[in-house]
Design a protein around this motif. Sequence first.
Motif, mmCIF file in Angstrom:
data_model
loop_
_atom_site.group_PDB
_atom_site.id
_atom_site.type_symbol
_atom_site.label_atom_id
_atom_site.label_comp_id
_atom_site.label_asym_id
_atom_site.label_seq_id
_atom_site.Cartn_x
_atom_site.Cartn_y
_atom_site.Cartn_z
ATOM 1 N N ALA A 116 -11.933 -3.370 6.546
ATOM 2 C CA ALA A 116 -11.234 -2.081 6.719
ATOM 3 C C ALA A 116 -10.076 -2.203 5.699
ATOM 4 N N ALA A 117 -9.047 -3.348 5.664
ATOM 5 C CA ALA A 117 -8.331 -3.531 4.718
ATOM 6 C C ALA A 117 -8.560 -3.379 3.283
ATOM 7 N N GLU A 118 -9.570 -4.166 3.121
ATOM 8 C CA GLU A 118 -10.387 -4.194 1.580
ATOM 9 C C GLU A 118 -10.439 -2.588 0.924
ATOM 10 N N GLN A 119 -11.479 -1.913 2.032
ATOM 11 C CA GLN A 119 -11.595 -0.662 1.590
ATOM 12 C C GLN A 119 -10.680 0.226 1.369
ATOM 13 N N LEU A 120 -9.352 0.008 2.289
ATOM 14 C CA LEU A 120 -8.583 0.939 2.131
ATOM 15 C C LEU A 120 -7.515 0.534 0.581
ATOM 16 N N LYS A 121 -7.468 -0.521 0.340
ATOM 17 C CA LYS A 121 -6.884 -1.024 -0.786
ATOM 18 C C LYS A 121 -7.443 -0.654 -2.111
ATOM 19 N N ASN A 122 -8.862 -0.574 -1.901
ATOM 20 C CA ASN A 122 -9.647 -0.229 -3.132
ATOM 21 C C ASN A 122 -10.079 1.314 -2.956
ATOM 22 N N ASN A 123 -9.577 2.111 -2.197
ATOM 23 C CA ASN A 123 -10.033 3.574 -2.174
ATOM 24 C C ASN A 123 -9.482 4.075 -3.247
ATOM 25 N N PRO A 124 -10.254 4.937 -3.984
ATOM 26 C CA PRO A 124 -9.466 5.629 -5.428
ATOM 27 C C PRO A 124 -8.398 6.474 -5.092
ATOM 28 N N ARG A 125 -8.211 6.911 -3.948
ATOM 29 C CA ARG A 125 -7.206 8.053 -3.567
ATOM 30 C C ARG A 125 -5.832 7.330 -3.233
ATOM 31 N N HIS A 126 -5.866 5.902 -2.835
ATOM 32 C CA HIS A 126 -4.865 5.330 -2.343
ATOM 33 C C HIS A 126 -4.427 3.805 -3.268
ATOM 34 N N LYS A 127 -5.383 3.578 -3.981
ATOM 35 C CA LYS A 127 -5.103 2.448 -4.834
ATOM 36 C C LYS A 127 -3.938 1.971 -5.472
ATOM 37 N N ALA A 128 -3.461 3.077 -6.210
ATOM 38 C CA ALA A 128 -2.211 3.020 -7.116
ATOM 39 C C ALA A 128 -1.038 2.926 -6.133
ATOM 40 N N TYR A 129 -1.019 3.769 -4.947
ATOM 41 C CA TYR A 129 0.148 3.428 -4.143
ATOM 42 C C TYR A 129 0.118 1.993 -3.319
ATOM 43 N N LEU A 130 -1.008 1.379 -2.913
ATOM 44 C CA LEU A 130 -1.106 0.089 -2.360
ATOM 45 C C LEU A 130 -0.936 -0.996 -3.123
ATOM 46 N N GLU A 131 -0.712 -0.619 -4.630
ATOM 47 C CA GLU A 131 -0.543 -1.968 -5.498
ATOM 48 C C GLU A 131 0.484 -2.922 -4.932
ATOM 49 N N GLY A 132 1.376 -2.577 -4.617
ATOM 50 C CA GLY A 132 2.477 -3.535 -4.142
ATOM 51 C C GLY A 132 2.509 -4.015 -2.856
ATOM 52 N N VAL A 133 1.422 -3.670 -2.034
ATOM 53 C CA VAL A 133 1.161 -3.784 -0.544
ATOM 54 C C VAL A 133 0.123 -5.128 -0.557
ATOM 55 N N SER A 134 0.242 -6.175 0.121
ATOM 56 C CA SER A 134 -0.678 -7.455 0.323
ATOM 57 C C SER A 134 -1.800 -6.883 1.131
ATOM 58 N N LEU A 135 -2.861 -7.593 0.935
ATOM 59 C CA LEU A 135 -4.190 -7.464 1.560
ATOM 60 C C LEU A 135 -3.730 -7.964 2.983
#
Length: 167
Positions: free
Chosen positions: A52-71
Amino acid sequence: ARTVMTYIAKKCGICFQPPSIILIYREDNKDKTRQRIMPVRNFSKFSDCGLAAEQLKNNPRHKAYLEGVSLRQLKKLYSLLKGHLGGESLAESLEKFRQEEAIDPEEDMNKLDDKELAKRKSIMDELFEKNRKKKDDPDFIYDIEVEFPQDEQLESCGWDMESGEEI
């Protein structure tokens, strides 16, 4: 041409009702702090937190925002949500996650499978980065020399006697 926005993550947390990941961030060139709410859908107490964490981090809508958040941090938030859905208190979920992520110094890592070994290495790498002193840290010292006390006489070993001996 569209300019690429960079976002600096300040805080990342979870909301249980409705289930969502909340990110407090700042745009690179602005002082204004903003909040992004990312709803958690199709997640139950039986779901895989890492996936679930990987899917959220790689989601095109959220990817740029989550760049600085670790998996690892996202996985922790999902495990807290999973515990909540399973009826655990926040303290119980946090303790359970801490035990899963703890490194036992006595554990023989040679006996672990590749997946478990990679998990332990990832935890150690993150801990190292968190504790590492960087050049721009205020308490950074470039060349530290430390004298270690010698309580007893050092024993010599056979392999360090003389380098000229026959091998």
